[in-house]
Design a protein around this motif. Structure first.
Motif: not given
Lengths: 357, 1041
Positions: A1-7, A51, B720-722, B724, B737, B740-741, B744, B747-748
């Protein structure tokens, strides 16, 4: 699972002062995260590294977007995109324009051109300040310089109005602009002992007394350029050392008053003519641009160093310089009293500031 | 020709450089409304042009006024080639069409371009002269007020709540028309923006017509949504609650009746002079909207809470006839309507009688091309079908109405899931139509005292329950039956007695699905849905138990469909309702009891769960009955005894006795671990971490148990966009997942907002979408509100201590009360809780602490009233100052304009700043009074880029866009003369990217109510000073906050 976008976007823009400092200091996101981790923030808040990374990225993005506005601070106040309380706006601007002492000493008096910009790499290595931060500081100097260079009115006021800086910082920038414009040499080894504050102090005195703005506050009020006419006139002072009688008379006048008052009287007496020659010759040479640039080198060489080698205490320097300038009024054959005061008044202030270890 | 629209273009600033040669711009402006266009002169060579145009006048039908947006285009004049567009401003002039709202729109608007974003600002003044259109056949509905707020807006009073209104309009999506192949992305985006703007105008007008037909004058809880159906078209639909609202304008009206117990009615609607004589039950109530109605007669007014008490008699046998009567009345009021639904989530006191539970319906549809946009029958039929289902669910729960109703869709390719949900409820019919109040009925009602638990009492027939539930006698009043848990979609009623604090509870779920086409796909989805619903429900229940709570409010279950998976996300706010029984724990049962180590493992898990429950109870300060029982010397009978005591009422006591043993049966509280999946589930239960200390969160308007809000608020949107990892995805991995998303993300948020602690995240709204294979997008909008920790501590301490201290003292008092209240002694925990409620009421109204202390002494009815009076008085003050403040804010809104005035001669200086506009998803602003509603804000933006990398990648692109959207909302509010948006919601955030082409596109739809608010502190100052004098301090106060 990778973060593509996070704002994260707040109606009121969140500004984290610590992250802002790291950003200004030119750290990459990863370095900033590492530094924040070291500060113990994870333990304090129970957050995870992920975070922290996301938070840092977010702040960096915000700062990046704000940077365009920070280049013209009044825009920051009028823009509608970021809702930021005025106190925070002031903080953003002030911090953005704050510079490092070590950096400013490297570029003070240099031409703010592309050539110098290439030297930033070396400066960065030498000072340990990140290249990014060096660039920001250099660009700030250049930007302020460009805006106020051709502007009329008080230099400090102009800077304050166009960059919304605090009084203190605006004065510093005035000095930087003044030095850059007149290209005063400050990098020589001899001058290394001097701080930016020393130079800024001198710059302020010179702006107040030696520029066009100093004589005529209404028209042609240019604070950045030295008064050319004044510099030309300074040649007239040469008579003080060229005319032997005048020089002797001057010396005797000073010695009479200071006898018994100076701990270094004998040294002064023997050195008087050298010192006087030095000071007057500096004045007489100021017609040439190159000599203007060497003003500080000359002052240190011709005055500060001789005195220092004889271990003059500062109080004695002060007494001497005061008496040295005042005595000229009693020299009947000398006609350039006003000129002398304009020159010596400023020089005395500068020399006293420059006289330290 | 019933309207004249006047527009003046004043100036521009910060325009982009359009001419590279001169580094300047030759700007002019086109003003377009309908088919008429005006142009300003070209202002040569300036980035800050001063057009100062004449008034452009458009003479238009009011129908057009409602449908059409005013379109302002800023262009760069080019002598030889085509003029270049700099950007546009769309202004919705609807707020100018109500008599009470804004009178002028004037201010700086960001000039927006769908490719470049905001490019400078333009100063515009807009006015409308409306000529009265007398009683002709009307196509327009000018004057009907719209509110996004899902409660009766603060400065209004509901006279009648007419009920549900809905409408939808469809059109072809310009992006899918053939012409899109040849036009620029900008033209395509603009066509889309304009179309949606037109469609929402039309929709609003049509809804307005329906409201007028129902003889209402406003729509509350207006929710408008877009369905981007792709090939098959574009649907804009809206639902709302039609009401007749009265502006609370004359504070004097409240004063005369302050000493009578009927004062509660001041807020409650429908107080009629009997002389009106209209007692009919037909569904087209006759009403005249006169403001003076209140003052005429108070004799029929009843403390509405009382009504609640009696209505609940329906649960017991003795309540039979009354129940029938009540039902009959409600029926007459509601059932003649097709859908007795309300979109409200908070109600005037007394309206909500009982709550049955959540009702929801979903249906999977295959989209087909809409052939005739004027006859959107299919879509209408789909929704009608679903609503019918909801209605029948509600009926099964013994309810006639559905409140907190909402509808949503999820679309993936040609499959569409339609969802509707709400809370089945029994409503007080008096609010729903006029003149139905029967004196004798009220007298019976008045015999009971209000206790704030009535809404928990079951509305359905106990012997004929729609689903298995464990009923018990209400822990508050001991008279009626309540369920063991209560799920609702509404906000916590203000009079509800709550123990401790609430918390956000989420259930998250993913299900893989095979990729399929058309019917096969739809069938697969339909087959999965019930399982998902079931699992979401189980998760919610388990998490609720784990928190030691017994009720959920604001429940919102979202099911999202993607190419190869389904996602379910349910959010709600858990609370401990004093009226409901203490929840049982969670028991774990293993399938293979022989294995020793397995047993050990199970018992270890069990211990962990028990510890978590204990910890949560401490964290959320849930310490109800037991404590006080011991100290008081057990005034509350043991459950078993109690049931015996009450059995005389001919109830079968089985459920009651079983209540505490309920874990013995196989039900929701027993987790059976029979395979790895179940194990995972238990683990995932325990992975939810509570928020860090100093933080609370909820998805309702107000946080149960916190009432001392301070004025700092921070609204935010986080996306957020993740991606998979596509390799062998299993349901478990997916769930993990997704969990968790979400965790998290929370938490952020806590980390980001740490400087605001102690604070509470309110109205936390999660939205999940699946834009592509393997991509999950989660969008969160919420508001962080600070509260006073010291006060909070005191309250909680008081909560604990007072219940101890006063236990004995109260006992004496209680000796007097029980006789009046009920034969059983009251559980003492009700006192501190009620007290909290009282405090909340009084602190809301800004009563000084000292005063509060006196009014808090006991929770008798009289006292509740006195604090109520405080509230009313303050409200009255607000109203009195309303007009004053309005002028102030108009001035306040214009510093930008003023700034420009100054700037015309001189370059911008430090002195002028932009006025602050607050935004919040809540219907109120803590520490402030809303004095005026200026109209609805409903905006739709598209942003596209072909230089994604250069704009900072997807994050940079979306970050900038959302910031721009906020800015445009704020600018519009400021131009209307407002200083805040309440009930703000981001209804849609559709993000698409194509990194390989360096492209991205995003659509955002937001709405809210523009308001004028006044700080309570300013109010006090104002009452002391001349209004004109303190315009200044309030302005500066605004800027610094």
């Amino acid at each position: 699972m990778t973060s593509e976008l996070d704002i994260f976007v707040g109606n009121t823009t969140l500004i984290d002062e610590d992250v802002y400092r790291l950003w200004l200091d030119g750290y990459s996101v990863n370095d900033a995260v590492a530094l924040r981790v070291r500060s113990g923030i994870l333990e304090q808040t129970g957050a995870t590294a992920g975070v922290l990374q996301s938070d840092t990225m977010d702040h960096y993005r915000t700062f990046h977007m704000l940077e365009r506005l920070l280049h013209a601070p009044p825009k920051l106040l009028h823009q509608l995109i970021f809702q930021i309380p005025p106190s925070r706006q002031a903080l953003l601007i002030e911090r953005y324009y704050t510079f490092d002492e070590a950096f400013v000493r490297e570029v003070l008096g240099k031409k703010l051109s592309k050539g110098t910009k290439k030297d930033l790499d070396d400066i960065s290595t030498k000072t340990g300040i990140t290249l990014k931060s060096c660039r920001r500081q250099f660009d700030n100097f250049k930007r302020v310089f460009k805006v106020v260079e051709e502007m009329r009115g008080s230099l400090v006021d102009n800077i304050q109005q166009h960059f919304l800086l605090s009084d203190r910082l605006a004065r510093d920038y005035a000095a930087i602009v003044f030095f850059a414009n007149n290209r005063f040499e400050t990098g020589k080894k001899k001058l290394q002992y001097l701080s930016f504050g020393d130079f800024a102090f001198c710059a302020e005195l010179m702006i107040q007394n030696w520029t066009l703005g100093a004589v005529d506050s209404q028209m042609d009020d240019m604070d950045v350029d030295l008064d050319k006419e004044f510099l030309q006139d300074l040649k007239e002072l040469k008579v003080l050392v060229a005319d032997k009688d005048l020089l002797d008379l001057h010396k005797s006048l000073v010695c009479t008053v200071l006898r018994g008052k100076l701990s270094v009287f004998s040294e002064m007496e023997t050195n008087f003519k050298n010192l006087s020659r030095g000071l007057v010759n500096v004045a007489a040479k100021l017609t040439h641009n190159k000599d203007v640039r060497d003003l500080f080198v000359d002052l240190v060489e011709k005055f500060v160093e001789p005195c220092r080698s004889d271990h003059w205490p500062l109080s004695d320097v002060r007494l001497f310089l005061t008496q040295y300038s005042v005595s000229v009024h009693s020299l009947d054959g000398f006609r350039h009293q006003v000129l002398w005061d304009r020159y010596m008044g400023t020089l005395r202030g500068c020399l006293l500031r420059l006289y330290h270890d | 020709m019933p309207g004249k629209l006047k527009v003046k273009i004043v100036a521009g600033r910060h325009l982009p450089v359009m001419d590279r040669a001169s580094d300047l711009t030759d700007a002019f402006v086109e003003v377009k409304f309908g088919n008429t266009t005006f142009k300003t002169d070209v202002y040569l060579k300036s980035l800050n042009p001063q057009w100062n145009s004449e008034w452009f006048k458009f003479e238009v039908d009011d129908e057009d006024l409602q449908d059409e947006p005013l379109q302002i285009t800023v262009l760069d004049h080019d002598t030889y080639s085509a003029n270049d567009a700099i950007g546009k401003v769309y202004i919705d002039i609807d707020p100018l069409l109500y008599s009470e709202a804004a009178t002028v729109i004037s201010g700086w608007f960001p000039i927006y371009d769908t490719i470049h974003g905001i490019r400078g600002e333009i100063n515009v003044v807009v006015k409308v002269d409306l000529f009265n259109d007398l009683n002709r056949f009307r196509q327009s509905s000018c004057g009907v007020k719209f509110f996004c707020t899902t409660s009766i807006p603060k400065c209004y009073r509901a006279v009648v709540i007419h009920g549900f209104v809905e409408e939808l309009v469809v059109n072809e999506d310009p992006e899918y028309q053939w012409i899109d192949r040849i036009r620029t992305p900008r033209a395509s985006n603009e066509a889309r923006q304009r179309l949606i703007s037109l469609m929402s105008g039309e929709l609003q007008r049509k809804i307005g017509l329906k409201v007028l037909e129902m003889r209402g004058n406003a729509v509350v809880g207006y929710l408008q949504c877009f369905d981007l159906e792709g090939e098959s078209g574009l649907v804009v639909r809206a639902i709302g609650t039609a009401c007749t609202l009265d502006k609370l304008s004359s504070p004097a009206a409240f004063l005369p009746a302050c000493n009578s117990p009927s004062k509660e009615m001041k807020e409650s609607p429908l107080v009629h002079p009997p002389s009106h004589g209209c007692r009919s039950t037909h569904n087209s109530p006759i009403h005249t909207a006169t403001g003076s109605r209140l003052t005429q007669n108070f004799s029929v007014s009843v403390p509405t809470l009382i009504y609640t008490g009696t209505g609940s008699g329906s649960a017991g046998k003795e309540g039979g006839p009354l129940k029938a009567l009540l039902r009959q009345q409600t029926q007459s009021a509601l059932e003649q309507r097709e859908f007795p639904f309300l979109t409200l989530t908070a109600f005037p006191p007394g309206l909500l009688v009982h709550v049955g539970g959540v009702v929801s319906a979903r249906s999977v549809k295959l989209l087909d091309r809409i052939h005739n946009p004027d006859e959107p029958e299919t879509r209408d039929a789909w929704w009608a079908e679903i609503r019918q289902e909801i209605k029948s669910h509600a009926k099964a729960l013994g309810c006639h109405a559905v409140v907190g109703y909402s509808e949503s869709t999820s679309i993936c390719e040609e499959v569409c899931i339609l969802s509707a949900s709400g809370t089945a409820a029994v409503l007080n019919p008096r609010f729903l139509q006029e003149g139905t109040v029967e004196g004798s009925l009220e007298q019976r009602i008045e015999e009971n005292l209000p206790v704030g638990c009535g809404f928990c009492h079951i509305p359905y027939d106990e012997l004929n329950m729609p689903f298995p539930a464990h009923l018990t006698y209400c822990y508050n009043c001991r008279k009626q039956k309540v369920p063991d848990v209560l799920f609702t979609t509404i906000d916590l009623p203000t009079d509800a007695v709550v123990v401790g604090k609430g918390c956000l509870i989420q259930a998250r779920l993913c299900r893989l699905k095979k990729k399929a086409q058309a019917e096969a796909n739809a069938t697969a989805i339909s087959n999965l849905l019930p399982f998902m619903e079931y699992e979401v429900h189980t998760q919610l229940m388990n998490k609720l138990k784990l928190k030691g709570m017994n009720a959920l409010f604001g429940l919102r279950i979202q099911i999202t469909v993607g190419e190869n998976m389904l996602m379910g996300l349910a959010s709600a706010t858990g609370v401990y309702l004093a009226a409901l029984p203490t929840p049982g724990g969670i028991q774990i049962a293993g399938k293979t009891p022989n294995d020793g180590s397995y047993e050990q493992h199970i018992s270890h898990m069990q211990k962990k769960i028990n510890d978590t429950i204990a910890k949560n109870k401490e964290l959320y300060e849930i310490n109800p009955p037991e404590v006080s029982e011991e100290i008081i010397g057990s005034p509350i009978p043991e459950p078993r005894q109690r049931s015996r005591l009450l059995r005389s009422q001919s109830e079968s006591s089985d459920e009651v006795t079983e209540l505490d043993l309920s874990h013995g049966k196989k039900d929701a509280f027993v987790l059976e671990i029979d395979d790895a999946d179940a194990m995972e589930d238990v683990h995932s239960l325990l992975t939810d971490v509570p928020p860090p200390s100093g933080f609370y969160s909820c998805n309702t308007e107000i946080m149960p148990g916190i009432n001392n809000w301070t004025s700092e608020i921070q609204m935010f949107t986080s996306v957020r966009v993740v991606r998979l990892s596509s390799l062998n995805l299993t349901n478990q991995a997916l769930n993990k997942n997704f969990n968790g998303l979400c965790e998290n993300l929370l938490k952020s948020l806590y980390f980001k907002l740490r400087s605001m602690t102690p604070c509470c995240l309110c109205h936390v709204n999660f939205t999940v979408s699946l834009p592509e294979d393997e991509l999950i997008q989660v969008t969160v909008t919420a508001v962080a509100i600070t509260f006073d920790k010291n006060q909070a501590l005191q309250t909680t301490k008081a909560h604990a201590e007072k219940s101890l201290q006063r236990a004995s003292a109260d006992n004496e008092e209680m000796l007097q009360f029980p006789l009046e209240l009920c034969s059983d002694s009251l559980p003492s925990h009700a006192f501190p809780a009620a007290k909290e409620h009282l405090e909340s009421a009084s602190s809301n109204s800004g009563t000084p602490a000292a005063q509060r202390a006196t009014s808090v002494d006991y929770s008798s009815f009289a006292d509740r009233c006195s604090s109520w009076i405080e509230l009313i008085k303050l409200k009255a003050q607000t109203i009195r100052r309303g007009s004053i403040k309005t002028t102030v804010t108009v001035e306040k809104a214009s510093p930008m304009g003023d700034g420009n005035f100054r700037n015309r001669s001189a370059p911008p200086c430090a002195s002028s700043t932009v006025g602050v506009v607050k935004m919040t998803p809540l219907s109120f602003i803590p520490g402030a009074k809303i004095t005026k509603y200026l109209g609805i804000i409903n905006m739709f933006f598209i942003r596209e880029t072909t230089s994604l990398r250069e704009e900072g990648g997807v994050s940079g692109f979306l970050h900038a866009f959302i910031a721009e959207v906020f800015a445009m909302v704020r600018a519009h509010v400021a131009a209307l003369g407002g200083n805040a948006v309440v009930s703000y919601i981001m209804k849609q955030c559709v993000f698409m990217e194509n990194p390989s082409k360096n492209q991205a596109q995003c659509l955002i739809n937001v709405s809210g109510d523009a308001v004028v608010f006044v700080r309570e502190s300013d109010l006090e100052v104002m009452s002391a000073q001349q209004p004109a004098v303190n315009c200044q301090p309030s302005c500066t106060g605004e800027v610094t906050t």
